[in-house]
Design a protein around this motif. Structure first.
Motif: not given
Length: 493
Positions: A206-210
């Motif tokens: 999963a991609l990080p929360e930015v």
């Protein structure tokens, strides 16, 4: 007179070899029995096989309801002991035949003539015989005809044995082929599971929360039984800064997996120490050449950093290492002084060289603004090399036109919507991509709070329903089916 026990054992082994006892009626043997009766002008005839304790009729002409008799001496049992035809003109005058059940009971045979069925190795299996209810004789020609018919029976048994052997061989081959197919399918399944597991370790789950950013990605591997060569990632740097990359390594399989792992590790660790994206690529170039001095293991990639802009959106610095240019997508602006039409423009990075091919490689960087409502799109060459339903390459022009149309039909560009649109497009390609496809989209929301990431976001990893070609890092191996998850914007404050 009887055969010696050892000779009888060999004869019975020959009977078993032909596997004819208790088999269904056969037209060839029925015709031979009928022909024997006609040639000898007799009302009944049989093709008989002598077993250990019985005489079994493979064919019986004129004997209703009789399939076997006991192995009493006098008729068939005595005939197999002779080398030529046996003729008994009057069974009641023969000391051994007069007590036989075919003589004392129906059909009350008074005449019997038979020729032995002899194998190529000299064993007597049974007889071709004729019976009559009155005493009589046959001519030498008729006796010779019985011998010829017995030879025909032997030929038929040999042909039948050859056919049985061929069937057994074919059955064994089919069993072996089925077992080999099952082994191959198990091997393919294991290879696919291994490739899927290995691929999953090379891509972020999963991609990080930015904060203020929506990120979405997609990966389609060209083969479920091989590890692809495309890769991407998004990860945090210092407070308020993030890095991302997308690229493609040379080769496939385990060597590509090892190279991808080395690249991801090097980029992630170097980016924490080097703020300049070009410097990061130079370190990666040296690392790859240290591992493969001949420059045979290289990659192309776009590496970038994100920093929040106080006016909204992000400042994005991109460095190119011989990869395809990124796209900047801007929606149509209909109000205010910045009114403009929708567009999808390439963010070219001229001069960027392959990473890991040359010691003196040079890399170029460029800073662009990612404004609220705009998006940045990175991709690998699998999507532009795919064939459309018309049989033509999708190509750079097709991708640019598609992205432009998407920008023109959406007032604000979201990363998840862009990825969904493109994976839907991939699903329309009849043969699917011939090469791996990696897609990464980043879009800025209306505000960008400057705070550190607070964990994984609901970023979309999507997968298109292609036949046995799709692998989604969030959906699991291909045999689990195609899954889709909707992208979610990071929370705004």
């Amino acid at each position: 007179m009887e055969l010696a026990p050892e000779q009888e054992a060999l004869r019975i082994a020959a009977v078993r070899r032909y596997d004819v006892l208790d088999t269904p009626p056969d037209g060839a043997f029925d015709r031979i029995a009928a022909l024997a009766a006609r040639l000898c002008d007799a009302p009944a005839a049989t093709v008989a096989i002598v077993d250990t304790d019985r005489v079994w009729f493979k064919a019986a002409y004129g004997l209703t309801g009789v399939t076997q008799v006991g192995r009493d001496p006098g008729l068939c049992t005595s005939a197999i002991l002779t080398d030529g035809p046996l003729v008994i003109p009057d069974t009641l005058q023969d000391p051994r035949a007069r007590t036989h059940e075919l003589v004392t009971g129906p059909p009350r045979a008074r005449f019997y003539a038979a020729a032995p069925i002899v194998t190529r190795d000299g064993h007597h299996l049974g007889t071709v015989d004729v019976l009559d209810t009155v005493p009589r004789r046959i001519t030498p020609e008729q006796a010779a005809a019985l011998a010829d018919l017995a030879a025909l029976v032997m030929d038929a048994l040999e042909l039948r044995l050859s056919a049985l052997r061929m069937l057994r061989v074919e059955r064994e081959l089919m069993v072996a082929e089925h077992a080999a197919r099952e082994r191959a399918e198990r091997d393919r399944a294991e290879i696919a599971a291994y490739a899927s597991t290995l691929q999953r370790t090379l891509l972020p789950p999963a991609l990080p929360e930015v904060p203020g950013l929506e990120a979405a990605c997609h990966y389609t591997t060209a083969s479920v039984r091989d590890v692809g060569g495309d890769f991407y990632d998004v990860f945090p740097l210092s407070t308020g800064r993030w890095a991302f990359f997308l690229g493609d390594v040379s080769g496939r399989g385990a060597p590509a997996a090892a190279l991808t792992s080395l690249i991801r590790y090097t980029l992630r660790t170097t980016a924490l120490l080097e703020p300049d994206p070009c410097a990061v690529l130079r370190v990666l170039n040296s690392t790859l050449l240290s591992a493969h001095a001949d420059g045979s293991r290289f990659c192309t990639l776009v590496f970038g950093t994100l920093a929040p802009d106080s006016a909204g959106g992000f400042a994005v610095t991109l460095a190119g290492g011989g990869h395809l240019p990124a796209y900047s997508l801007c929606p149509a602006r209909r109000n205010g002084p910045d009114r403009a039409v929708a567009r999808a423009e390439q963010v070219s990075l001229p001069g960027g060289m392959l990473v890991g091919a040359l010691h003196q490689a040079d890399f170029a960087s460029r800073t662009v603004q990612l404004l609220p409502g705009e998006a940045l799109f990175l991709y690998s060459d699998g999507i532009i090399e795919a064939l459309t339903s018309r049989g033509a390459r999708f190509g750079e022009a097709g991708l640019a036109a598609h992205l432009t149309h998407h920008a023109a039909t959406n007032r604000a560009l979201g990363a998840s919507a862009i990825i969904d649109d493109l994976t839907g497009l991939l699903a329309t390609f009849p043969t699917g991509p011939a090469d791996d496809v990696a897609l990464l989209a980043l879009s800025a929301s209306s505000t960008t709070p400057a705070r550190a990431p607070s964990g994984a976001s609901g970023t979309a990893h999507t997968s298109v329903p292609l036949t046995a070609k799709v692998w989604d890092p969030c959906a699991g191996p291909p045999d689990e089916g195609v899954r889709r998850s909707a992208g979610t914007k990071a929370p705004e404050s």
